[in-house]
Design a protein around this motif. Structure first.
Motif, mmCIF file in Angstrom:
data_model
loop_
_atom_site.group_PDB
_atom_site.id
_atom_site.type_symbol
_atom_site.label_atom_id
_atom_site.label_comp_id
_atom_site.label_asym_id
_atom_site.label_seq_id
_atom_site.Cartn_x
_atom_site.Cartn_y
_atom_site.Cartn_z
ATOM 1 N N PHE A 116 -43.476 28.621 57.092
ATOM 2 C CA PHE A 116 -44.428 28.836 58.197
ATOM 3 C C PHE A 116 -44.070 30.050 59.039
ATOM 4 O O PHE A 116 -44.684 30.316 60.063
ATOM 5 N N MET A 154 -33.256 33.577 68.703
ATOM 6 C CA MET A 154 -34.302 32.794 68.027
ATOM 7 C C MET A 154 -35.438 33.681 67.574
ATOM 8 O O MET A 154 -36.523 33.195 67.268
ATOM 9 N N GLY A 155 -35.197 34.983 67.557
ATOM 10 C CA GLY A 155 -36.236 35.891 67.083
ATOM 11 C C GLY A 155 -36.131 36.021 65.574
ATOM 12 O O GLY A 155 -35.616 35.134 64.888
ATOM 13 N N GLY A 157 -34.951 36.758 61.912
ATOM 14 C CA GLY A 157 -33.642 36.791 61.275
ATOM 15 C C GLY A 157 -32.894 35.485 61.383
ATOM 16 O O GLY A 157 -33.227 34.623 62.195
ATOM 17 N N GLU A 158 -31.911 35.323 60.496
ATOM 18 C CA GLU A 158 -31.049 34.140 60.522
ATOM 19 C C GLU A 158 -29.674 34.605 61.033
ATOM 20 O O GLU A 158 -28.955 35.304 60.317
ATOM 21 N N SER A 189 -29.887 29.822 67.230
ATOM 22 C CA SER A 189 -30.676 28.910 66.395
ATOM 23 C C SER A 189 -30.454 29.231 64.921
ATOM 24 O O SER A 189 -30.523 30.375 64.501
ATOM 25 N N THR A 190 -30.190 28.191 64.138
ATOM 26 C CA THR A 190 -29.956 28.411 62.703
ATOM 27 C C THR A 190 -30.799 27.469 61.859
ATOM 28 O O THR A 190 -31.104 26.339 62.269
ATOM 29 N N CYS A 191 -31.135 27.930 60.654
ATOM 30 C CA CYS A 191 -31.864 27.068 59.731
ATOM 31 C C CYS A 191 -30.904 26.054 59.091
ATOM 32 O O CYS A 191 -31.350 25.133 58.416
ATOM 33 N N SER A 212 -32.665 24.185 63.285
ATOM 34 C CA SER A 212 -34.065 24.043 62.875
ATOM 35 C C SER A 212 -34.136 22.910 61.872
ATOM 36 O O SER A 212 -33.752 23.056 60.720
ATOM 37 N N HIS A 214 -37.015 20.290 61.549
ATOM 38 C CA HIS A 214 -38.395 20.330 61.048
ATOM 39 C C HIS A 214 -38.819 19.199 60.118
ATOM 40 O O HIS A 214 -39.994 19.143 59.711
ATOM 41 N N GLU A 254 -34.649 21.632 66.659
ATOM 42 C CA GLU A 254 -36.012 22.154 66.722
ATOM 43 C C GLU A 254 -36.845 21.489 65.641
ATOM 44 O O GLU A 254 -36.396 21.314 64.501
ATOM 45 N N SER A 256 -40.738 21.855 64.363
ATOM 46 C CA SER A 256 -42.083 22.444 64.445
ATOM 47 C C SER A 256 -43.073 21.481 63.805
ATOM 48 O O SER A 256 -42.936 21.129 62.637
ATOM 49 N N VAL A 287 -46.609 24.031 65.648
ATOM 50 C CA VAL A 287 -46.471 25.185 64.757
ATOM 51 C C VAL A 287 -47.504 26.246 65.138
ATOM 52 O O VAL A 287 -48.627 25.946 65.517
ATOM 53 N N ASN A 288 -47.043 27.471 65.100
ATOM 54 C CA ASN A 288 -47.898 28.586 65.451
ATOM 55 C C ASN A 288 -48.486 29.125 64.151
ATOM 56 O O ASN A 288 -47.766 29.734 63.368
HETATM 57 N N1 SAH Z 1 -33.436 31.710 61.629
HETATM 58 C C1 SAH Z 1 -33.235 30.915 62.798
HETATM 59 C C2 SAH Z 1 -33.868 31.462 64.051
HETATM 60 C C3 SAH Z 1 -35.240 32.030 63.993
HETATM 61 S S1 SAH Z 1 -36.694 31.187 64.356
HETATM 62 C C4 SAH Z 1 -33.683 29.494 62.553
HETATM 63 O O1 SAH Z 1 -34.197 29.213 61.495
HETATM 64 O O2 SAH Z 1 -33.459 28.652 63.413
HETATM 65 C C5 SAH Z 1 -36.639 30.166 65.745
HETATM 66 C C6 SAH Z 1 -37.371 28.859 65.539
HETATM 67 O O3 SAH Z 1 -38.788 29.039 65.406
HETATM 68 C C7 SAH Z 1 -36.922 28.144 64.279
HETATM 69 O O4 SAH Z 1 -36.799 26.782 64.550
HETATM 70 C C8 SAH Z 1 -38.080 28.411 63.334
HETATM 71 O O5 SAH Z 1 -38.124 27.475 62.307
HETATM 72 C C9 SAH Z 1 -39.263 28.345 64.266
HETATM 73 N N2 SAH Z 1 -40.485 29.015 63.802
HETATM 74 C C10 SAH Z 1 -40.610 30.137 63.060
HETATM 75 N N3 SAH Z 1 -41.905 30.420 62.838
HETATM 76 C C11 SAH Z 1 -42.620 29.466 63.461
HETATM 77 C C12 SAH Z 1 -44.013 29.197 63.597
HETATM 78 N N4 SAH Z 1 -44.928 29.986 63.032
HETATM 79 N N5 SAH Z 1 -44.366 28.110 64.307
HETATM 80 C C13 SAH Z 1 -43.448 27.304 64.874
HETATM 81 N N6 SAH Z 1 -42.124 27.495 64.784
HETATM 82 C C14 SAH Z 1 -41.708 28.567 64.082
#
Ligand code: SAH
Length: 345
Positions: A116, A154-155, A157-158, A189-191, A212, A214, A254, A256, A287-288
């Motif tokens: 996503f 949280m931008g 990248g991982e 924030s990490t996956c 993250s 989810h 987190e 989503s 979710v966006n």
């Molecule tokens: N790579 C890191 C940080 C980046 S994203 C990670 O995975 O945590 C920060 C958060 O936003 C993460 O939880 C990610 O899964 C979530 N995210 C990314 N795109 C999104 C979207 N379109 N809608 C909702 N959450 C989203």
């Protein structure tokens, strides 16, 4: 290491010795770069002209602001920066009652492939240097004239896929001779890259870790996040627990919410069971939707019911306010739209 804005004071001291100057200059240079946020040696007025000339061999990393968009709804600002090699990255400034928070990118693009997420669509271009992570914050603080008190990685990248630079970035950002942002006000924030979570637990830092999650089970998680094929929940969650044990920092999970994928009450129930012994809270993110994928946001009732279930069963839960919805909310969206405009022009 020749990137002067990524150097610690000790490394700068060594550089001063190499250049035949006094070690005490190191602190002065550090303060110019990380406290006064200057972008050129000519502004370092307490250094001799000859030292300034010698230092020009070591270019100062300074990001170029190419676009700023301001939300009319909540004042959130999205910044698009150009790096010295021409790549562009984005950062977000959110203004809260408790202070200004900046969300930074840690890589150009990303190779984690979450379904996503807009940041991952073009894959990973490269990792950001510590100085490039810092300068997102520095340029925003300089341009607004307002102190940044919180930083979230949280931008795009991982961060755990750029581990050494991340750790150096955190140490420089929280150094008392620089911006001196408290580690307690920094969130990464990490996956869920398990060995890196365990390593982070040993660094002696007091930052907040956000996972993250989810999904409440591996099968659902795999449909959203390829990393779930490498590390199961039975490995990720104990690693998070270990992080809490070692650092005493409560965790953030987190989640989503995607319509029809992970947002029904059965999932809420299993999530509750999964997290009941974890010291942390759940941050629900509607979710966006991004145009490249057909994931839909859960409707308001489903979000409220999901939240209500967790709350009722003793899980701390917040719903992420959708800051800057009118300016391309989700991470990577502004950069993505900028790149495709460039391609088509
Ligand atoms: N790579 C890191 C940080 C980046 S994203 C990670 O995975 O945590 C920060 C958060 O936003 C993460 O939880 C990610 O899964 C979530 N995210 C990314 N795109 C999104 C979207 N379109 N809608 C909702 N959450 C989203």
């Amino acid at each position: 290491m020749t990137d002067i804005k990524s150097m610690t004071i000790d490394e700068l001291k060594k550089l001063m010795t190499t250049l035949g100057d006094k070690p005490f200059r190191a602190k002065q240079i550090y303060s110019w770069l990380h406290e006064h946020l200057v972008t050129s040696y000519d502004e370092m007025t307490n250094l001799s002209k000859s030292l300034r000339e010698k230092l020009k061999e070591y270019p100062v990393t300074a990001l170029k602001m190419v676009d700023v968009q301001t939300s009319r709804i909540d004042g959130t600002q999205k910044y698009l920066f150009r790096l010295s090699d021409g790549n562009v990255i984005e950062s977000v400034l959110m203004r809260y009652k408790h202070g200004n928070s900046v969300c930074i990118s840690s890589q150009v693009g990303c190779r984690m492939g979450c379904r996503f997420c807009a940041s991952t669509i073009g894959g990973l271009t490269r990792c950001l240097k510590p100085s490039e992570m810092l300068d997102q914050i520095y340029r925003i603080q300089r341009s607004t004239g307002e102190r940044v008190s919180n930083v979230v990685v949280m931008g795009s990248g991982e961060p755990m896929d750029n581990y050494d630079n991340l750790i150096r970035f955190i140490r420089l950002l929280s150094d008392e001779n620089g911006l001196n942002i408290s580690q307690r006000n920094i969130t990464v924030s990490t996956c869920g890259i398990v060995p890196k979570i365990l390593k982070l637990a040993e660094e002696g830092l007091s930052i907040t870790l956000a996972l993250s999650l989810h999904a409440p089970d591996d099968e659902t998680r795999k449909t959203l996040m390829p990393i779930a094929n490498s590390y199961s929940l039975s490995e990720v969650l104990p690693a998070c627990k270990e992080y809490y044990k070692k650092t005493g920092r409560r965790l953030t999970f987190e989640y989503s919410l995607v319509q029809g994928v992970n947002d029904n009450l059965d999932e809420a129930k299993r999530l509750t069971a999964l997290l009941k012994d974890m010291q942390g809270h759940v941050n629900l993110i509607p979710v966006n939707p991004i145009k490249e994928r057909d994931f839909k946001q859960s409707n308001r009732d489903a979000i409220d019911a999901f939240r209500g279930y967790l709350e009722k069963h003793g899980i701390n839960v917040t719903i992420r306010r959708e800051m800057g919805r009118d300016i391309g909310g989700a991470c990577g969206q502004l950069r993505k739209s900028y790149l495709s405009e460039e391609e088509s022009s």
